[in-house]
Design a protein around this motif. Sequence first.
Motif, PDB file in Angstrom:
ATOM      1  N   ILE A  12       1.112   8.280   7.721  1.00 45.59           N
ATOM      2  CA  ILE A  12      -0.163   8.470   8.418  1.00 45.59           C
ATOM      3  C   ILE A  12      -1.298   7.798   7.655  1.00 45.59           C
ATOM      4  CG2 ILE A  12      -1.856  10.205   9.132  1.00 45.59           C
ATOM      5  CD1 ILE A  12       0.614  12.061   9.638  1.00 45.59           C
ATOM      6  N   GLY A  13      -1.329   7.992   6.352  1.00 45.18           N
ATOM      7  CA  GLY A  13      -2.396   7.403   5.533  1.00 45.18           C
ATOM      8  C   GLY A  13      -2.419   5.899   5.575  1.00 45.18           C
ATOM      9  N   THR A  14      -1.271   5.283   5.472  1.00 43.98           N
ATOM     10  CA  THR A  14      -1.240   3.818   5.477  1.00 43.98           C
ATOM     11  C   THR A  14      -1.611   3.262   6.849  1.00 43.98           C
ATOM     12  OG1 THR A  14       1.152   3.811   5.876  1.00 43.98           O
ATOM     13  CG2 THR A  14       0.407   3.585   3.600  1.00 43.98           C
ATOM     14  N   GLY A  15      -1.283   3.987   7.892  1.00 42.99           N
ATOM     15  CA  GLY A  15      -1.694   3.553   9.231  1.00 42.99           C
ATOM     16  C   GLY A  15      -3.208   3.548   9.376  1.00 42.99           C
ATOM     17  N   VAL A  16      -3.849   4.557   8.816  1.00 48.39           N
ATOM     18  CA  VAL A  16      -5.314   4.642   8.869  1.00 48.39           C
ATOM     19  C   VAL A  16      -5.940   3.518   8.040  1.00 48.39           C
ATOM     20  CG1 VAL A  16      -7.294   6.059   8.200  1.00 48.39           C
ATOM     21  CG2 VAL A  16      -5.348   7.108   9.342  1.00 48.39           C
ATOM     22  N   ARG A  18      -4.720   0.639   7.266  1.00 45.79           N
ATOM     23  CA  ARG A  18      -4.487  -0.653   7.911  1.00 45.79           C
ATOM     24  C   ARG A  18      -5.369  -0.812   9.146  1.00 45.79           C
ATOM     25  NH1 ARG A  18      -0.856  -5.062   7.983  1.00 45.79           N
ATOM     26  NH2 ARG A  18      -2.248  -6.435   9.111  1.00 45.79           N
ATOM     27  N   ALA A  19      -5.558   0.250   9.910  1.00 44.80           N
ATOM     28  CA  ALA A  19      -6.401   0.172  11.099  1.00 44.80           C
ATOM     29  C   ALA A  19      -7.845  -0.149  10.724  1.00 44.80           C
ATOM     30  CB  ALA A  19      -6.336   1.486  11.874  1.00 44.80           C
ATOM     31  N   PHE A  20      -8.360   0.504   9.689  1.00 42.21           N
ATOM     32  CA  PHE A  20      -9.726   0.217   9.255  1.00 42.21           C
ATOM     33  C   PHE A  20      -9.849  -1.194   8.695  1.00 42.21           C
ATOM     34  CE2 PHE A  20     -10.416   4.952   8.894  1.00 42.21           C
ATOM     35  CZ  PHE A  20     -11.334   5.008   9.932  1.00 42.21           C
ATOM     36  N   ALA A  21      -8.843  -1.642   7.974  1.00 39.53           N
ATOM     37  CA  ALA A  21      -8.868  -3.007   7.437  1.00 39.53           C
ATOM     38  C   ALA A  21      -8.852  -4.029   8.571  1.00 39.53           C
ATOM     39  CB  ALA A  21      -7.689  -3.230   6.507  1.00 39.53           C
ATOM     40  N   ASP A  22      -8.031  -3.791   9.571  1.00 47.26           N
ATOM     41  CA  ASP A  22      -7.952  -4.726  10.697  1.00 47.26           C
ATOM     42  C   ASP A  22      -9.268  -4.808  11.468  1.00 47.26           C
ATOM     43  OD1 ASP A  22      -5.370  -5.385  10.075  1.00 47.26           O
ATOM     44  OD2 ASP A  22      -4.460  -4.109  11.615  1.00 47.26           O
ATOM     45  N   ARG A  23      -9.984  -3.699  11.516  1.00 45.90           N
ATOM     46  CA  ARG A  23     -11.254  -3.689  12.244  1.00 45.90           C
ATOM     47  C   ARG A  23     -12.300  -4.568  11.589  1.00 45.90           C
ATOM     48  NH1 ARG A  23     -13.252   2.113  13.588  1.00 45.90           N
ATOM     49  NH2 ARG A  23     -14.849   0.848  14.596  1.00 45.90           N
ATOM     50  N   GLU A  28      -9.378 -11.269   3.647  1.00 50.04           N
ATOM     51  CA  GLU A  28      -9.201 -10.758   2.286  1.00 50.04           C
ATOM     52  C   GLU A  28      -9.016  -9.246   2.280  1.00 50.04           C
ATOM     53  OE1 GLU A  28     -12.446 -12.075  -0.107  1.00 50.04           O
ATOM     54  OE2 GLU A  28     -11.857 -14.178   0.002  1.00 50.04           O
ATOM     55  N   VAL A  29      -9.783  -8.549   3.091  1.00 51.97           N
ATOM     56  CA  VAL A  29      -9.666  -7.088   3.186  1.00 51.97           C
ATOM     57  C   VAL A  29      -8.306  -6.713   3.776  1.00 51.97           C
ATOM     58  CG1 VAL A  29     -10.608  -5.017   4.287  1.00 51.97           C
ATOM     59  CG2 VAL A  29     -12.150  -6.736   3.342  1.00 51.97           C
ATOM     60  N   ILE A  30      -7.884  -7.410   4.803  1.00 50.31           N
ATOM     61  CA  ILE A  30      -6.595  -7.131   5.437  1.00 50.31           C
ATOM     62  C   ILE A  30      -5.450  -7.394   4.466  1.00 50.31           C
ATOM     63  CG2 ILE A  30      -5.018  -7.844   7.282  1.00 50.31           C
ATOM     64  CD1 ILE A  30      -7.580  -8.395   8.977  1.00 50.31           C
ATOM     65  N   ARG A  35      -1.270  -5.224   0.820  1.00 47.93           N
ATOM     66  CA  ARG A  35      -0.645  -5.070  -0.504  1.00 47.93           C
ATOM     67  C   ARG A  35      -0.568  -3.600  -0.893  1.00 47.93           C
ATOM     68  NH1 ARG A  35      -3.701  -9.673  -1.666  1.00 47.93           N
ATOM     69  NH2 ARG A  35      -5.311  -8.444  -2.719  1.00 47.93           N
ATOM     70  N   LEU A  36      -1.629  -2.837  -0.627  1.00 47.72           N
ATOM     71  CA  LEU A  36      -1.614  -1.410  -0.940  1.00 47.72           C
ATOM     72  C   LEU A  36      -0.608  -0.652  -0.075  1.00 47.72           C
ATOM     73  CD1 LEU A  36      -5.369  -0.539  -1.502  1.00 47.72           C
ATOM     74  CD2 LEU A  36      -3.564  -0.827  -3.201  1.00 47.72           C
ATOM     75  N   VAL A  37      -0.517  -1.023   1.190  1.00 49.78           N
ATOM     76  CA  VAL A  37       0.461  -0.384   2.080  1.00 49.78           C
ATOM     77  C   VAL A  37       1.871  -0.626   1.562  1.00 49.78           C
ATOM     78  CG1 VAL A  37       1.501  -0.548   4.381  1.00 49.78           C
ATOM     79  CG2 VAL A  37      -0.975  -0.364   4.147  1.00 49.78           C
ATOM     80  N   THR A  38       2.165  -1.842   1.159  1.00 54.25           N
ATOM     81  CA  THR A  38       3.492  -2.158   0.636  1.00 54.25           C
ATOM     82  C   THR A  38       3.764  -1.392  -0.651  1.00 54.25           C
ATOM     83  OG1 THR A  38       3.368  -4.350   1.636  1.00 54.25           O
ATOM     84  CG2 THR A  38       4.995  -4.039  -0.113  1.00 54.25           C
ATOM     85  N   LEU A  39       2.798  -1.339  -1.538  1.00 57.61           N
ATOM     86  CA  LEU A  39       2.954  -0.613  -2.802  1.00 57.61           C
ATOM     87  C   LEU A  39       3.181   0.876  -2.566  1.00 57.61           C
ATOM     88  CD1 LEU A  39       2.783  -0.647  -5.935  1.00 57.61           C
ATOM     89  CD2 LEU A  39       0.333  -0.201  -5.651  1.00 57.61           C
ATOM     90  N   THR A  40       2.370   1.483  -1.721  1.00 57.97           N
ATOM     91  CA  THR A  40       2.533   2.915  -1.479  1.00 57.97           C
ATOM     92  C   THR A  40       3.802   3.215  -0.691  1.00 57.97           C
ATOM     93  OG1 THR A  40       1.100   2.830   0.481  1.00 57.97           O
ATOM     94  CG2 THR A  40       0.072   3.429  -1.621  1.00 57.97           C
ATOM     95  N   ASP A  41       4.234   2.283   0.158  1.00 62.79           N
ATOM     96  CA  ASP A  41       5.512   2.492   0.841  1.00 62.79           C
ATOM     97  C   ASP A  41       6.644   2.602  -0.170  1.00 62.79           C
ATOM     98  OD1 ASP A  41       4.533   2.626   3.372  1.00 62.79           O
ATOM     99  OD2 ASP A  41       5.087   0.589   3.937  1.00 62.79           O
TER     100      ASP A  41
END
Length: 66
Positions: A12-16, A18-23, A28-30, A35-41
Motif C-alpha cells: 500500500i505504501g509503495t503504491g501511494v 509511486r502515485a504521488f511521484a507520477d503526478r 527525476e522524482v519518478i 528506486r525506493l519502491v524497488t529497495l523497499t520491495d
Amino acid sequence: MLGIVLFLGNIIGTGVWRAFADRTRNAEVIAFAQRLVTLTDWAFTLSGVVLILVGGYGMASAAGMI
C-alpha cells in the motif's frame, strides 16, 4: 501478524509513493521513487513473505499436519 503488516503495508505504501511521484510528471522524482519502491520491495515485502511462510509452517506443525 508482523509478516502480514510488513507485506501489505509495504504494498500500500509503495503504491501511494509511486502515485504521488507520477503526478509530478518529473522524470527525476519518478526515477527516485521507483528506486525506493524497488529497495523497499526487497527489504520489507520479501521479509514479510518469509515471516508469513514461517508462521504458516509453524501453525501446520502445531496442528500436527507436518
